[in-house]
Design a protein around this motif. Structure first.
Motif, PDB file in Angstrom:
ATOM      1  N   TRP A  96      -4.936  51.585  38.199  1.00 39.67           N
ATOM      2  CA  TRP A  96      -3.540  52.036  38.237  1.00 39.67           C
ATOM      3  C   TRP A  96      -3.459  53.450  38.818  1.00 39.67           C
ATOM      4  O   TRP A  96      -2.563  53.769  39.607  1.00 39.67           O
ATOM      5  N   SER A  97      -4.401  54.306  38.449  1.00 41.26           N
ATOM      6  CA  SER A  97      -4.416  55.682  38.947  1.00 41.26           C
ATOM      7  C   SER A  97      -4.687  55.721  40.448  1.00 41.26           C
ATOM      8  O   SER A  97      -4.033  56.478  41.183  1.00 41.26           O
ATOM      9  N   VAL A  98      -5.624  54.925  40.913  1.00 40.97           N
ATOM     10  CA  VAL A  98      -5.915  54.876  42.349  1.00 40.97           C
ATOM     11  C   VAL A  98      -4.697  54.354  43.112  1.00 40.97           C
ATOM     12  O   VAL A  98      -4.339  54.868  44.179  1.00 40.97           O
ATOM     13  N   PHE A  99      -4.024  53.361  42.541  1.00 45.50           N
ATOM     14  CA  PHE A  99      -2.818  52.818  43.159  1.00 45.50           C
ATOM     15  C   PHE A  99      -1.736  53.895  43.273  1.00 45.50           C
ATOM     16  O   PHE A  99      -1.072  54.023  44.302  1.00 45.50           O
ATOM     17  N   ASN A 100      -1.560  54.694  42.224  1.00 47.46           N
ATOM     18  CA  ASN A 100      -0.573  55.772  42.275  1.00 47.46           C
ATOM     19  C   ASN A 100      -0.944  56.833  43.310  1.00 47.46           C
ATOM     20  O   ASN A 100      -0.072  57.335  44.021  1.00 47.46           O
ATOM     21  N   VAL A 101      -2.213  57.182  43.399  1.00 40.71           N
ATOM     22  CA  VAL A 101      -2.637  58.159  44.403  1.00 40.71           C
ATOM     23  C   VAL A 101      -2.357  57.625  45.806  1.00 40.71           C
ATOM     24  O   VAL A 101      -1.837  58.346  46.667  1.00 40.71           O
ATOM     25  N   LEU A 102      -2.668  56.361  46.047  1.00 47.00           N
ATOM     26  CA  LEU A 102      -2.427  55.777  47.369  1.00 47.00           C
ATOM     27  C   LEU A 102      -0.934  55.691  47.680  1.00 47.00           C
ATOM     28  O   LEU A 102      -0.519  55.924  48.823  1.00 47.00           O
ATOM     29  N   PHE A 125       0.107  64.411  43.463  1.00 48.58           N
ATOM     30  CA  PHE A 125       0.851  64.060  42.259  1.00 48.58           C
ATOM     31  C   PHE A 125       0.136  62.990  41.433  1.00 48.58           C
ATOM     32  O   PHE A 125       0.352  62.882  40.238  1.00 48.58           O
ATOM     33  N   GLY A 126      -0.702  62.185  42.065  1.00 43.35           N
ATOM     34  CA  GLY A 126      -1.405  61.123  41.354  1.00 43.35           C
ATOM     35  C   GLY A 126      -2.788  61.514  40.868  1.00 43.35           C
ATOM     36  O   GLY A 126      -3.396  60.780  40.085  1.00 43.35           O
ATOM     37  N   ASN A 147       0.291  58.161  34.400  1.00 38.44           N
ATOM     38  CA  ASN A 147       0.527  57.039  35.307  1.00 38.44           C
ATOM     39  C   ASN A 147       1.951  56.524  35.201  1.00 38.44           C
ATOM     40  O   ASN A 147       2.560  56.158  36.207  1.00 38.44           O
ATOM     41  N   ILE A 148       2.499  56.481  34.000  1.00 37.03           N
ATOM     42  CA  ILE A 148       3.886  56.047  33.838  1.00 37.03           C
ATOM     43  C   ILE A 148       4.825  57.022  34.549  1.00 37.03           C
ATOM     44  O   ILE A 148       5.737  56.612  35.273  1.00 37.03           O
ATOM     45  N   VAL A 149       4.590  58.313  34.360  1.00 32.39           N
ATOM     46  CA  VAL A 149       5.427  59.326  35.019  1.00 32.39           C
ATOM     47  C   VAL A 149       5.307  59.199  36.536  1.00 32.39           C
ATOM     48  O   VAL A 149       6.326  59.238  37.253  1.00 32.39           O
ATOM     49  N   CYS A 150       4.102  59.037  37.040  1.00 34.09           N
ATOM     50  CA  CYS A 150       3.904  58.904  38.490  1.00 34.09           C
ATOM     51  C   CYS A 150       4.581  57.650  39.034  1.00 34.09           C
ATOM     52  O   CYS A 150       5.214  57.691  40.098  1.00 34.09           O
ATOM     53  N   SER A 151       4.468  56.547  38.323  1.00 33.29           N
ATOM     54  CA  SER A 151       5.082  55.308  38.781  1.00 33.29           C
ATOM     55  C   SER A 151       6.600  55.421  38.798  1.00 33.29           C
ATOM     56  O   SER A 151       7.260  54.938  39.736  1.00 33.29           O
ATOM     57  N   VAL A 152       7.176  56.064  37.786  1.00 32.05           N
ATOM     58  CA  VAL A 152       8.628  56.249  37.751  1.00 32.05           C
ATOM     59  C   VAL A 152       9.061  57.168  38.890  1.00 32.05           C
ATOM     60  O   VAL A 152      10.076  56.910  39.563  1.00 32.05           O
ATOM     61  N   MET A 153       8.291  58.228  39.120  1.00 34.81           N
ATOM     62  CA  MET A 153       8.626  59.146  40.215  1.00 34.81           C
ATOM     63  C   MET A 153       8.541  58.450  41.570  1.00 34.81           C
ATOM     64  O   MET A 153       9.384  58.685  42.452  1.00 34.81           O
ATOM     65  N   VAL A 154       7.562  57.577  41.766  1.00 35.82           N
ATOM     66  CA  VAL A 154       7.454  56.825  43.020  1.00 35.82           C
ATOM     67  C   VAL A 154       8.661  55.912  43.178  1.00 35.82           C
ATOM     68  O   VAL A 154       9.258  55.830  44.258  1.00 35.82           O
TER      69      VAL A 154
END
Length: 115
Positions: free
Chosen positions: A36-42, A53-54, A87-94
């Motif tokens: 999930w973290s790698v997905f957010n970074v990408l 941000f990820g 990860n939740i914060v990053c996903s919401v921000m994306v």
């Protein structure tokens, strides 16, 4: 000559196909959320090179995996919880960034069609 009998033991439960599944563990392993973290970074890198941000989520995920490998389950749980929140914060921000981008693109296209 005396005849000695061999010691034969027969298991009462077989460990083959008919064996029952083991019960739930009393202490489950914490998750590390690395994928999930790698997905957010990408995703952040795809949104204009903002992959930084990820990275905190990725760092906490790797720390959780390292603690789990060493056997420090309390540290792994602590880092796992932090990685999950980040990860939740990053996903919401994306998601919010993508919605804003789509809205701005629609407004931009509609203003140029009106000209």
């Amino acid at each position: 000559m005396e005849h000695k009998q061999a010691d034969v033991s027969i298991p009462l439960q077989s460990s083959g196909w008919g064996a029952a599944a083991p019960g739930p563990r009393s202490d489950p392993q914490p998750r590390d959320y690395v994928l999930w973290s790698v997905f957010n970074v990408l995703l952040w890198c795809a949104l204009g090179g903002l992959g930084c941000f990820g990275f905190p989520a990725l760092v906490y995920s790797i720390k959780a995996r390292d603690c789990k490998l060493v056997g420090d389950l309390e540290g792994a749980r602590r880092h796992s919880d932090r990685a999950k929140v980040v990860n939740i914060v990053c996903s919401v921000m994306v998601a919010v960034t993508l919605v804003i981008f789509i809205i701005l693109t629609a407004i931009f296209i509609s203003t140029f069609r009106g000209i």
